[in-house]
Design a protein around this motif. Sequence first.
Motif, PDB file in Angstrom:
ATOM      1  N   VAL B   6       0.834  -1.194   0.000  1.00 54.75           N
ATOM      2  CA  VAL B   6       0.000   0.000   0.000  1.00 54.75           C
ATOM      3  C   VAL B   6       0.868   1.244   0.000  1.00 54.75           C
ATOM      4  O   VAL B   6       0.628   2.191  -0.734  1.00 54.75           O
ATOM      5  CB  VAL B   6      -0.938  -0.012   1.236  1.00 54.75           C
ATOM      6  CG1 VAL B   6      -1.692   1.303   1.328  1.00 54.75           C
ATOM      7  CG2 VAL B   6      -1.906  -1.178   1.130  1.00 54.75           C
ATOM      8  N   ARG B   9       2.296   2.130  -3.405  1.00 60.56           N
ATOM      9  CA  ARG B   9       1.281   2.708  -4.265  1.00 60.56           C
ATOM     10  C   ARG B   9       0.958   4.156  -3.916  1.00 60.56           C
ATOM     11  O   ARG B   9       0.545   4.936  -4.751  1.00 60.56           O
ATOM     12  CB  ARG B   9      -0.017   1.888  -4.114  1.00 60.56           C
ATOM     13  CG  ARG B   9       0.047   0.568  -4.838  1.00 60.56           C
ATOM     14  CD  ARG B   9       0.073   0.848  -6.326  1.00 60.56           C
ATOM     15  NE  ARG B   9      -0.176  -0.358  -7.071  1.00 60.56           N
ATOM     16  CZ  ARG B   9      -0.701  -0.351  -8.285  1.00 60.56           C
ATOM     17  NH1 ARG B   9      -1.017   0.786  -8.870  1.00 60.56           N
ATOM     18  NH2 ARG B   9      -0.886  -1.475  -8.919  1.00 60.56           N
ATOM     19  N   ARG B  10       1.140   4.475  -2.644  1.00 55.03           N
ATOM     20  CA  ARG B  10       0.694   5.782  -2.179  1.00 55.03           C
ATOM     21  C   ARG B  10       1.415   6.934  -2.854  1.00 55.03           C
ATOM     22  O   ARG B  10       0.935   8.050  -2.849  1.00 55.03           O
ATOM     23  CB  ARG B  10       0.895   5.851  -0.672  1.00 55.03           C
ATOM     24  CG  ARG B  10      -0.201   5.092   0.052  1.00 55.03           C
ATOM     25  CD  ARG B  10      -0.585   5.886   1.250  1.00 55.03           C
ATOM     26  NE  ARG B  10      -1.926   5.560   1.653  1.00 55.03           N
ATOM     27  CZ  ARG B  10      -2.676   6.388   2.330  1.00 55.03           C
ATOM     28  NH1 ARG B  10      -2.221   7.572   2.673  1.00 55.03           N
ATOM     29  NH2 ARG B  10      -3.893   6.048   2.658  1.00 55.03           N
ATOM     30  N   SER B  12       1.504   7.656  -5.708  1.00 59.70           N
ATOM     31  CA  SER B  12       0.756   8.189  -6.838  1.00 59.70           C
ATOM     32  C   SER B  12      -0.427   9.064  -6.417  1.00 59.70           C
ATOM     33  O   SER B  12      -1.197   9.495  -7.241  1.00 59.70           O
ATOM     34  CB  SER B  12       0.261   7.026  -7.709  1.00 59.70           C
ATOM     35  OG  SER B  12      -0.592   6.200  -6.954  1.00 59.70           O
ATOM     36  N   TYR B  13      -0.586   9.302  -5.110  1.00 63.35           N
ATOM     37  CA  TYR B  13      -1.670  10.203  -4.674  1.00 63.35           C
ATOM     38  C   TYR B  13      -1.528  11.568  -5.332  1.00 63.35           C
ATOM     39  O   TYR B  13      -0.426  12.120  -5.400  1.00 63.35           O
ATOM     40  CB  TYR B  13      -1.576  10.429  -3.158  1.00 63.35           C
ATOM     41  CG  TYR B  13      -2.411   9.488  -2.332  1.00 63.35           C
ATOM     42  CD1 TYR B  13      -3.148   9.972  -1.257  1.00 63.35           C
ATOM     43  CD2 TYR B  13      -2.455   8.139  -2.619  1.00 63.35           C
ATOM     44  CE1 TYR B  13      -3.899   9.110  -0.485  1.00 63.35           C
ATOM     45  CE2 TYR B  13      -3.200   7.285  -1.855  1.00 63.35           C
ATOM     46  CZ  TYR B  13      -3.926   7.752  -0.790  1.00 63.35           C
ATOM     47  OH  TYR B  13      -4.663   6.912  -0.029  1.00 63.35           O
ATOM     48  N   PRO B  14      -2.581  12.140  -5.806  1.00 66.40           N
ATOM     49  CA  PRO B  14      -2.468  13.444  -6.467  1.00 66.40           C
ATOM     50  C   PRO B  14      -2.224  14.561  -5.470  1.00 66.40           C
ATOM     51  O   PRO B  14      -1.577  15.547  -5.763  1.00 66.40           O
ATOM     52  CB  PRO B  14      -3.828  13.624  -7.116  1.00 66.40           C
ATOM     53  CG  PRO B  14      -4.755  12.798  -6.292  1.00 66.40           C
ATOM     54  CD  PRO B  14      -3.946  11.644  -5.798  1.00 66.40           C
ATOM     55  N   ARG B  15      -2.826  14.433  -4.290  1.00 63.45           N
ATOM     56  CA  ARG B  15      -2.631  15.468  -3.284  1.00 63.45           C
ATOM     57  C   ARG B  15      -2.802  14.736  -1.976  1.00 63.45           C
ATOM     58  O   ARG B  15      -3.611  13.820  -1.880  1.00 63.45           O
ATOM     59  CB  ARG B  15      -3.698  16.554  -3.428  1.00 63.45           C
ATOM     60  CG  ARG B  15      -3.322  17.839  -2.719  1.00 63.45           C
ATOM     61  CD  ARG B  15      -4.450  18.827  -2.794  1.00 63.45           C
ATOM     62  NE  ARG B  15      -4.685  19.306  -4.166  1.00 63.45           N
ATOM     63  CZ  ARG B  15      -5.575  20.257  -4.421  1.00 63.45           C
ATOM     64  NH1 ARG B  15      -6.299  20.783  -3.442  1.00 63.45           N
ATOM     65  NH2 ARG B  15      -5.780  20.653  -5.657  1.00 63.45           N
ATOM     66  N   ALA B  16      -2.058  15.091  -0.973  1.00 69.18           N
ATOM     67  CA  ALA B  16      -2.132  14.313   0.269  1.00 69.18           C
ATOM     68  C   ALA B  16      -3.339  14.741   1.091  1.00 69.18           C
ATOM     69  O   ALA B  16      -4.069  15.649   0.726  1.00 69.18           O
ATOM     70  CB  ALA B  16      -0.866  14.459   1.059  1.00 69.18           C
ATOM     71  N   ALA B  17      -3.492  14.078   2.228  1.00 65.38           N
ATOM     72  CA  ALA B  17      -4.747  14.170   2.962  1.00 65.38           C
ATOM     73  C   ALA B  17      -4.973  15.505   3.648  1.00 65.38           C
ATOM     74  O   ALA B  17      -5.966  15.700   4.317  1.00 65.38           O
ATOM     75  CB  ALA B  17      -4.814  13.034   3.978  1.00 65.38           C
ATOM     76  N   SER B  25       2.000   7.850   6.231  1.00 69.87           N
ATOM     77  CA  SER B  25       2.312   7.366   4.884  1.00 69.87           C
ATOM     78  C   SER B  25       1.954   8.410   3.826  1.00 69.87           C
ATOM     79  O   SER B  25       2.687   8.632   2.886  1.00 69.87           O
ATOM     80  CB  SER B  25       1.584   6.051   4.611  1.00 69.87           C
ATOM     81  OG  SER B  25       0.199   6.226   4.819  1.00 69.87           O
ATOM     82  N   ARG B  38       4.773  14.821 -11.667  1.00 66.06           N
ATOM     83  CA  ARG B  38       3.515  14.491 -12.319  1.00 66.06           C
ATOM     84  C   ARG B  38       2.868  15.775 -12.853  1.00 66.06           C
ATOM     85  O   ARG B  38       2.824  16.782 -12.148  1.00 66.06           O
ATOM     86  CB  ARG B  38       2.590  13.797 -11.306  1.00 66.06           C
ATOM     87  CG  ARG B  38       1.786  12.660 -11.909  1.00 66.06           C
ATOM     88  CD  ARG B  38       1.014  11.926 -10.825  1.00 66.06           C
ATOM     89  NE  ARG B  38       0.575  12.783  -9.742  1.00 66.06           N
ATOM     90  CZ  ARG B  38      -0.436  13.638  -9.838  1.00 66.06           C
ATOM     91  NH1 ARG B  38      -1.116  13.764 -10.950  1.00 66.06           N
ATOM     92  NH2 ARG B  38      -0.774  14.364  -8.794  1.00 66.06           N
TER      93      ARG B  38
END
Lengths: 522, 522
Positions: B6, B9-10, B12-17, B25, B38
């Motif tokens: 996991v 893969r993370r 590739s998040y477009p914007r974090a939380a 993470s 990106r």
Amino acid sequence: MQRAAVLVRRGSYPRAAGSWGRSQSSAAAEASPALKVRPERGPRDRILTLESMNPQVKAVEYAVRGPIVLKAGEIEMELQRGIKKPFTEVIRANIGDAHAMGQQPITFLRQVMALCTYPNLLSSPSFPEDAKKRARRILQACGGNSLGSYSASQGVNCIREDVAAFITRRDGVPADPDNIYLTTGASDGISTILKLLVSGGGKSRTGVLIPIPQYPLYSAVISELDAVQVNYYLDEENCWALNVNELRRAVREAKDYCDPKVLCIINPGNPTGQVQSRKCIEDVIHLAWEEKLFLLADEVYQDNVYSLDCKFHSFKKVLYKMGHEYSGNVELASFYSTSKGYMGECGYRGGYMEVINLHPDIKGQLVKLLSVRLCPPVSGQAAMDIVVNPPVPGEESFEQFSREKELVLGNLAKKAKLTEDLFNQVPGIHCNPLQGAMYAFPRILIPAKAVEAAQSHKMAPDMFYCMKLLEETGICVVPGSGFGQREGTYHFRMTILPPVEKLKIVLQKVKDFHIKFLEKYA
Amino acid sequence: MQRAAVLVRRGSYPRAAGSWGRSQSSAAAEASPALKVRPERGPRDRILTLESMNPQVKAVEYAVRGPIVLKAGEIEMELQRGIKKPFTEVIRANIGDAHAMGQQPITFLRQVMALCTYPNLLSSPSFPEDAKKRARRILQACGGNSLGSYSASQGVNCIREDVAAFITRRDGVPADPDNIYLTTGASDGISTILKLLVSGGGKSRTGVLIPIPQYPLYSAVISELDAVQVNYYLDEENCWALNVNELRRAVREAKDYCDPKVLCIINPGNPTGQVQSRKCIEDVIHLAWEEKLFLLADEVYQDNVYSLDCKFHSFKKVLYKMGHEYSGNVELASFYSTSKGYMGECGYRGGYMEVINLHPDIKGQLVKLLSVRLCPPVSGQAAMDIVVNPPVPGEESFEQFSREKELVLGNLAKKAKLTEDLFNQVPGIHCNPLQGAMYAFPRILIPAKAVEAAQSHKMAPDMFYCMKLLEETGICVVPGSGFGQREGTYHFRMTILPPVEKLKIVLQKVKDFHIKFLEKYA
């Protein structure tokens, strides 16, 4: 009408209209020679048969009210006729039907409903003012101030406003009444959204990802719509958690045979009762964003969280907290209902869905589709309103309402723990913690000899087990095969709704049955 | 969960939380170089669009709540905002919604419903004993004595018994509770039966015969199910009678492109108001027998018969009077509802269907299909019970009940005549007698220049007419094109539900508008 032509045709009547005010023309037909030479006809084949019917409907399965429940009904009839059984009543632990298990309705909710139903009561001193205030607000928004008028297809305006305010309070994120659609229970909303989403043929047919085990509404609707069911397995070893890698695997493999574009999540889980962590929800949302999946979040058990280390997080809230690239893009529909929670008002068929990022054109299509069925039951809408707009501190009914609510939820929490503990004392039963919802879904050992016996009865092994349980104890539960489970594992779903003392007896009976079953088929 | 995978893969998040309790993470992901290179993304395409949606749902039309009703809503909003119009209110004569037009609920019905909703009232002296008796009977048949429990999917047993007794009294022919299915309004029953019936592909796809003009539920469900709509035209020159030869033509021609196996009848007619003669029903049943058609009899307006020379005959009754070869063979489903008649309880979504000669296997399939949606609203079922089990002579509420019922039906009869008479005084309007139901469906002359003007607005000519009527008078009616009509003819459907004095004003306004319209486009 061209009567002459009709008369000619009438000669082919198989039998005339009989003594019941027979018309002249048919009397003439009866005497016609043509009729006499026609060969005698037996009963004819039916037009609508298993062979001719809609094959997608034929393929539908719905275990929660399936063969085991029909059997339970038969046994009840036998008991009523005085036939002796090793038990005196059938306990229907197959379905989350709280009131049927003796849970009392929330007084405030029913007071408002009665006032709306029979507004003469608005002048009665025996109803509290806050209930009257709610009733007046609802009635003023109904055509002719009557629950008997159709509402807008999307639902009564002021109730949608109250739902939006409720979501805003719950999530700390604004909700727009225009995104709220009142529904006939959550099932109606879920099947309506799925209906919009299904298209394509062959390998481009819409794939719908559902958890296994799942609530069988999903598989049923997928079958009805001839969509492609794509399974992702919940992790039983890890308290039925959703593992995003498993979800990813399912999406990847599905691409070979369909177009996976819908992802269904049930949180808290049904039948599995797990409550998703915020981290897990973030991961799911990210995957939906990445793989272009339309998210369906079935959140009807959001009030039913029992484990102290778990907390309900709505998909909507997590989505918004992940930032605009997500909250402005990921398409989400989430569902709630009057049927579960602490109110358990299943019979009113109330519910709502909230849609996020639904294309404006599709909103038009959705309203059009809903309008064909005119509107959800207005009484169910009113019930939904009371759930989202309960008494607040300072209002006359607040104390009683809170007491009743806490009593129900407190008892459910107690029963969740009790059930887990007791099942885990039984050899050959393993039960994950019931973090939420209102079911246990224990894994049961079914010995090889019992599997053989089941096969000889052409039954799934867990169906065989549940049938025996029903026949020997009167307890009606649903076999795991009705929800889906990993090959070679067996489970059943049992509600924890019976009152505590009764539930203890039920659990003891299951235990005794199970031990005997293991011995018999050892 | 396999956390490592996991985490990888993370990236590739477009914007974090964001700031909302961000997990480690995702914070790590935010700082990753992969994210920075990106390319910026704009708003993404939606998954669910007009292009990607279910094409059958897209094809659905439902004029009764279509564009004209949306426009009516907009105009109401404008009036509320103080925008000046040539009228002060919108009159919604588009839908048969009696209470919304000021009709009062039947007292007895609402008393029983209130007692069922809040059983504390059973000890109140302000409710009559016969209402309490009904409420107790219903509650005793509900799980946990609560309207909040699910019922059996087929409906509450004792209510099905009451329905069967009602049909037996009505027809003088026995009815079996096992053949009764309670539904969510009649629409639900109709679409459920159609869902079972549709199968086959290409030329063997199920054809469904519907009258033109029809109630657009039929065309909508046919579209949803991807069945083949087969039109038979009612005879406008003959008071909208059903001509069996026309039906025969429709069946014959349909055989070239589909498998016509379902015949839908609406009696009394909607939108056309005709009441079928017994002779006509016999002819239709014979044709169904001969051509192997499954019959759907929509009889929701059975209480609404106004012409003195007309009488309602149920298809069930006529079928049985035609002798066993018919009554033992012809498959029939008939539908009734709480929404129409004298009670007008649309909001409760109550209804039932009776099935005759349904194959036992199919009964099982039907119950299975219904069980997926769990049950019809129990409050609607209770409302249905009161309609089929009203006060009888000698009971306390009989007199008031009868008075209220007669008042509603008497007024409707008066308004049916008034509407016919007034429309027929207007040049360019022709209106058949309103024998039954609750609508006028007058034929209107639309001059060639108006047809041209409509075309330039890309509107059907009668939609253009109805839009102008709405904009100039505030009266909302539905264009005939929404129901279907013979090419080159134009109509609209208007309810006769406004109170007599208001209806007179409405009719006068339509008359004035029509004359002006003819002058403008002469």
